[in-house]
Design an enzyme around this catalytic site. Structure first.
Site, PDB file in Angstrom:
ATOM      1  N   SER A 135       0.797  -1.236   0.000  1.00 38.29           N
ATOM      2  CA  SER A 135       0.000   0.000   0.000  1.00 38.29           C
ATOM      3  C   SER A 135       0.828   1.284   0.000  1.00 38.29           C
ATOM      4  O   SER A 135       0.246   2.375  -0.083  1.00 38.29           O
ATOM      5  CB  SER A 135      -0.950   0.010   1.202  1.00 38.29           C
ATOM      6  OG  SER A 135      -2.031  -0.853   0.970  1.00 38.29           O
ATOM      7  N   SER A 171      -5.587   3.378   4.418  1.00 41.23           N
ATOM      8  CA  SER A 171      -5.237   2.417   3.378  1.00 41.23           C
ATOM      9  C   SER A 171      -6.466   1.706   2.815  1.00 41.23           C
ATOM     10  O   SER A 171      -6.448   0.495   2.577  1.00 41.23           O
ATOM     11  CB  SER A 171      -4.210   1.399   3.898  1.00 41.23           C
ATOM     12  OG  SER A 171      -3.228   1.135   2.935  1.00 41.23           O
ATOM     13  N   LYS A 185      -0.066   3.679  -2.705  1.00 39.90           N
ATOM     14  CA  LYS A 185      -1.121   4.693  -2.695  1.00 39.90           C
ATOM     15  C   LYS A 185      -0.560   6.119  -2.701  1.00 39.90           C
ATOM     16  O   LYS A 185      -1.294   7.059  -3.033  1.00 39.90           O
ATOM     17  CB  LYS A 185      -2.043   4.470  -1.492  1.00 39.90           C
ATOM     18  CG  LYS A 185      -2.862   3.165  -1.592  1.00 39.90           C
ATOM     19  CD  LYS A 185      -3.822   3.022  -0.415  1.00 39.90           C
ATOM     20  CE  LYS A 185      -4.711   1.785  -0.534  1.00 39.90           C
ATOM     21  NZ  LYS A 185      -4.038   0.553  -0.128  1.00 39.90           N
TER      22      LYS A 185
END
Length: 236
Positions: A22, A79, A25
């Site tokens: 993640s 997240s 992101k």
């Protein structure tokens, strides 16, 4: 660990591409914010936003509607995978075009040991070296919304008309510790990536970029961050 000039204070295996989960992101957010898309436009979660790779769940059920800015904030702070997927799906020409823009942005930043396959970081084919990840963190620092969202401890949103608020929390527990001065942070985890944590923080009046990839234990990145902090403060 890099200083404010991008010079290594401590480094290990910095050029080896690894899955970054993640941490991805951050790139997703930069691509969205580089566009002229309306951050106040409402986006509705659909079945196309499901995680069909890792099969993770979400509290954003089909029909949940939030602004693009709120989706971005949840993707960064807690997240939220469906939020990240929705941001890519609603990109002009769709998700594939969005992922292409992510890779183009990485190339423009000089992240030559990196590649992205999806916007949420669910695909273990999303890889970057520690050096490239540090480049991404430093680039993300120039976006006020990314700095704010990734250091907000919790936020309440109302994605459903007929229900109450939902509270989302930040995935970085160090934000609860007052001794830390963190300007940007992001966590990540997949079986393939291990536990990951990136931060831009000030320690002993020194702005530092910290990249920890492929840690084994759930708490290891936070423990390692505290050990780095003590090492910097001791002047060792």
């Amino acid at each position: 660990v890099l200083d404010q000039d991008g010079e290594a204070v401590y480094s290990r295996h910095v050029n080896e591409p690894r899955p970054i989960a993640s941490i991805t992101k951050l790139m997703t957010a930069m691509v969205v914010l580089d566009s002229d898309l309306d951050l106040q436009e409402k986006i509705t979660i659909t079945r196309d936003d499901r995680d069909l790779i890792q099969l993770t769940g979400s509290r954003l059920k089909y029909g949940a509607a939030l602004t693009r800015k709120q989706m971005l904030q949840l993707a960064l702070m807690s997240s939220e995978n469906r939020a990240a997927n929705a941001l890519a799906r609603t990109w002009p020409h769709g998700k594939a075009s969005f992922v292409a823009a992510m890779n183009k942005k990485a190339d423009e930043l000089g992240m030559h040991a990196s590649h992205f396959n999806d916007p949420a970081g669910l695909d273990p084919g999303n890889v970057a070296s520690a050096q490239d990840t540090a480049i991404m963190v430093r680039a993300a620092m120039s976006y006020p919304l990314i700095r704010e969202a990734t250091t907000t401890r919790s936020a309440r949103v109302r994605p459903y008309r007929d229900r109450g608020e939902l509270m989302f929390n930040n995935t970085n527990r160090l934000l609860k510790n007052k001794i830390w001065d963190i300007q940007l942070s992001k966590t990540g985890y997949l079986n393939e990536s291990g536990r990951c944590l990136v931060m831009h923080a000030e320690i002993d009046d020194q702005p530092l970029t910290i990249v920890l990839l492929d840690s084994y234990g759930k708490l290891t990145p936070f423990g390692d961050s505290n050990r780095i902090r003590k090492w910097i403060e001791s002047g060792s």
